[in-house]
Design a protein around this motif. Structure first.
Motif, PDB file in Angstrom:
ATOM      1  N   GLY A 215      32.867  21.327  10.686  1.00 40.12           N
ATOM      2  CA  GLY A 215      32.252  20.812  11.879  1.00 40.12           C
ATOM      3  C   GLY A 215      32.913  21.097  13.134  1.00 40.12           C
ATOM      4  O   GLY A 215      32.342  21.694  14.172  1.00 40.12           O
ATOM      5  N   VAL A 216      34.313  21.208  13.208  1.00 44.00           N
ATOM      6  CA  VAL A 216      34.996  21.442  14.491  1.00 44.00           C
ATOM      7  C   VAL A 216      34.774  22.816  14.644  1.00 44.00           C
ATOM      8  O   VAL A 216      34.889  23.227  15.822  1.00 44.00           O
ATOM      9  N   LEU A 217      34.898  23.602  13.779  1.00 42.01           N
ATOM     10  CA  LEU A 217      34.746  24.968  13.859  1.00 42.01           C
ATOM     11  C   LEU A 217      33.377  25.481  14.590  1.00 42.01           C
ATOM     12  O   LEU A 217      33.445  26.251  15.496  1.00 42.01           O
ATOM     13  N   LEU A 218      32.427  24.901  14.187  1.00 46.15           N
ATOM     14  CA  LEU A 218      31.189  25.028  14.875  1.00 46.15           C
ATOM     15  C   LEU A 218      31.025  24.415  16.197  1.00 46.15           C
ATOM     16  O   LEU A 218      30.641  25.278  17.179  1.00 46.15           O
ATOM     17  N   GLN A 219      31.602  23.373  16.591  1.00 43.64           N
ATOM     18  CA  GLN A 219      31.783  22.924  17.738  1.00 43.64           C
ATOM     19  C   GLN A 219      32.480  23.805  18.653  1.00 43.64           C
ATOM     20  O   GLN A 219      32.015  24.079  19.853  1.00 43.64           O
ATOM     21  N   ARG A 220      33.708  24.478  18.192  1.00 42.22           N
ATOM     22  CA  ARG A 220      34.225  25.409  19.083  1.00 42.22           C
ATOM     23  C   ARG A 220      33.283  26.648  19.256  1.00 42.22           C
ATOM     24  O   ARG A 220      33.285  27.097  20.370  1.00 42.22           O
ATOM     25  N   ALA A 221      32.873  27.058  18.275  1.00 35.15           N
ATOM     26  CA  ALA A 221      32.122  28.570  18.205  1.00 35.15           C
ATOM     27  C   ALA A 221      31.036  28.259  19.106  1.00 35.15           C
ATOM     28  O   ALA A 221      30.602  29.135  20.033  1.00 35.15           O
ATOM     29  N   MET A 222      30.199  27.212  19.247  1.00 32.25           N
ATOM     30  CA  MET A 222      29.334  26.997  20.206  1.00 32.25           C
ATOM     31  C   MET A 222      29.510  26.226  21.436  1.00 32.25           C
ATOM     32  O   MET A 222      28.478  26.125  22.415  1.00 32.25           O
ATOM     33  N   GLN A 223      30.691  26.123  21.934  1.00 30.95           N
ATOM     34  CA  GLN A 223      31.333  25.658  23.201  1.00 30.95           C
ATOM     35  C   GLN A 223      30.496  24.544  23.305  1.00 30.95           C
ATOM     36  O   GLN A 223      30.074  24.350  24.595  1.00 30.95           O
ATOM     37  N   MET A 224      30.496  23.608  22.512  1.00 31.02           N
ATOM     38  CA  MET A 224      29.897  22.089  22.808  1.00 31.02           C
ATOM     39  C   MET A 224      31.044  21.259  23.322  1.00 31.02           C
ATOM     40  O   MET A 224      32.022  21.736  23.556  1.00 31.02           O
ATOM     41  N   LYS A 225      30.506  20.145  23.858  1.00 30.58           N
ATOM     42  CA  LYS A 225      31.223  19.348  24.395  1.00 30.58           C
ATOM     43  C   LYS A 225      32.108  18.561  23.290  1.00 30.58           C
ATOM     44  O   LYS A 225      31.985  18.907  22.022  1.00 30.58           O
ATOM     45  N   GLU A 226      33.152  17.716  23.731  1.00 32.65           N
ATOM     46  CA  GLU A 226      34.159  17.220  23.059  1.00 32.65           C
ATOM     47  C   GLU A 226      33.527  15.907  21.859  1.00 32.65           C
ATOM     48  O   GLU A 226      34.034  14.928  22.084  1.00 32.65           O
ATOM     49  N   ILE A 227      32.461  16.345  21.225  1.00 37.56           N
ATOM     50  CA  ILE A 227      31.558  15.402  20.575  1.00 37.56           C
ATOM     51  C   ILE A 227      32.236  15.254  19.168  1.00 37.56           C
ATOM     52  O   ILE A 227      33.220  15.806  18.774  1.00 37.56           O
ATOM     53  N   GLY A 228      31.724  14.103  18.490  1.00 44.04           N
ATOM     54  CA  GLY A 228      32.087  13.920  17.122  1.00 44.04           C
ATOM     55  C   GLY A 228      31.681  14.978  15.990  1.00 44.04           C
ATOM     56  O   GLY A 228      30.348  15.648  16.294  1.00 44.04           O
ATOM     57  N   ALA A 229      32.350  15.296  15.061  1.00 41.73           N
ATOM     58  CA  ALA A 229      31.987  16.292  14.270  1.00 41.73           C
ATOM     59  C   ALA A 229      32.468  15.733  12.808  1.00 41.73           C
ATOM     60  O   ALA A 229      33.738  15.588  12.515  1.00 41.73           O
ATOM     61  N   LEU A 230      31.574  15.779  11.820  1.00 41.39           N
ATOM     62  CA  LEU A 230      31.889  15.017  10.487  1.00 41.39           C
ATOM     63  C   LEU A 230      31.287  16.111   9.389  1.00 41.39           C
ATOM     64  O   LEU A 230      30.171  16.687   9.407  1.00 41.39           O
ATOM     65  N   ASP A 231      32.095  16.365   8.454  1.00 41.63           N
ATOM     66  CA  ASP A 231      31.754  17.150   7.195  1.00 41.63           C
ATOM     67  C   ASP A 231      31.561  16.304   6.033  1.00 41.63           C
ATOM     68  O   ASP A 231      32.051  15.174   6.055  1.00 41.63           O
TER      69      ASP A 231
END
Ligand code: UT7
Length: 349
Positions: free
Chosen positions: A93-109
């Motif tokens: 989840g966090v790798l996807l958040q980083r790769a897509m330059q998303m905001k500092e949103i919650g990421a759950l696996d």
């Protein structure tokens, strides 16, 4: 009350097609055996380098986000289902958040293997219903080809699995004729070891009958992964296929009927059933048991193999792209797998 709807959907499968005959190079198997027992003709394998579970998820997510008419910066929560993460931790989840330059949103696996995507969808659905989030990215992605035993020893498992990713954007809707009607989640851990990858792990032989390595109470550390485990191929998944098969053909129909009953619907009301693509014989058994016709069920395991958490969103996306799912259609998603866990979701497209 506010429901959630699938506002955009996307899929990604690697370009590399691996036929059953291609596998003969590595193990004693045959195209005939694989097709007869599983229905699989070919599957896709990710590039060994440069393509990961997360990068495949990014490709599927880009399409889902574009089709939803939003940008990656509009996503306010990520739920990522996989059993083949890029790292043991942190999750994809966090790798996807980083790769897509998303905001500092919650990421759950979510770690629910074959039913992972339906579980992830259910989690996201609750956050939309409570009004907490407005644009949730739900992903199922797997790079199985990097973690299978391609010798004859592992053939009962390795011929089945394939790589790929699917993603949806979930948004609120107040329309009567649209959205997720209900989700149904189940587990039975009594058979946890029947379909499992024991190592690396912290079990120290506690649960499984088969001894994995010699553990000494007076020592500390270093048994998470040992040379002995690798030498004995204990770093690969284990599956008692027949036991899984027998349970799957009971639980699939059960959880589909549960979803229909919860909404006062019958099997005839299903416009499209998307079963997790575990084995074509399982899907056919379920279709027969529920007396569904060929137009009511979508299967694509023939071309992608079993992509675990990715199989439901890939099949859903492909069925929709082929025009087999239309606005207002009753769609049922159902999955069963390791855990055991099983789940269904009923929705109006
Ligand atoms: O999505 C996750 C959930 N997983 C599932 O839902 C999987 C459910 N189970 C299955 O799909 C099936 O059990 C399999 C496809 C995995 C296996 O089919 P099966 O009809 O149950 O075969 P089997 O395991 O009983 O094996 C039958 C024979 C064995 O040989 P002997 O002992 O009869 O001589 C196996 O060694 O087939 C042999 N075999 C193979 N032969 C050629 C096992 N794998 C292979 C192979 N190629 N790849």
């Amino acid at each position: 009350m506010q429901k959630s709807k699938i506002a955009g959907i996307g899929k990604y499968v690697p370009a590399n097609v691996v036929t059953n005959n291609d596998l003969l190079k590595y193990m004693d198997t045959s195209d005939e055996w694989i097709q007869e027992r599983t229905g699989i003709k070919e599957r896709r394998y990710a590039k060994r380098t440069g393509e990961t579970t997360t990068t495949m998820a990014v490709e599927a997510a880009k399409i889902a986000i574009e089709r939803a008419g939003i940008t990656p910066q509009d996503i306010d929560f990520i739920v990522f289902a996989t059993l083949s993460p890029d790292y043991y931790f942190p999750g994809c989840g966090v790798l996807l958040q980083r790769a897509m330059q998303m905001k500092e949103i919650g990421a759950l696996d979510v770690r629910n293997q074959c039913s992972g995507f339906v579980y992830a969808l259910s989690v996201a659905d609750q956050f939309i219903k409570t009004g907490m989030y407005k644009n949730i990215l739900v992903v199922g992605a797997e790079k199985h080809s990097f973690g299978l035993d391609f010798s004859t020893r592992g053939r009962n498992i390795s011929v089945i699995f394939g790589d790929g990713a699917g993603a949806i954007v979930l948004q609120p809707t107040t329309k009567d004729n649209q959205g997720i009607l209900s989700t149904h989640l189940h587990s039975d851990g009594t058979s946890a070891e029947i379909l499992a990858m024991y190592n690396p792990g912290t079990h120290a032989n506690h649960w499984a009958e088969q001894k994995v390595a010699d553990f000494n109470d007076n020592e500390i550390g270093d048994m998470f992964m040992s040379h002995e485990m690798i030498d004995n191929a204990q770093n690969f998944p284990f599956m008692d296929g027949q036991s899984v098969f027998k349970k799957a053909v009971v639980k699939f129909p059960e959880v589909i009927m549960e979803a229909l009953a919860a909404n006062g619907l019958q099997t005839a009301d299903i416009n499209m059933l998307i079963p997790h693509q575990a084995n074509l014989r399982i899907s056919q058994f379920v279709q027969h048991k529920l007396k569904l016709n060929d137009e009511q069920v979508y299967n694509n395991i023939q071309h992608y193999g079993n992509t675990t958490a990715a199989s439901v969103p890939i099949a859903l996306c492909e069925a929709w792209e082929k025009g087999k799912i239309k606005d207002g259609d009753v769609v049922c998603l159902a999955a069963f797998g390791s855990g055991f866990t099983w789940a269904s979701a009923l929705l109006k497209w």
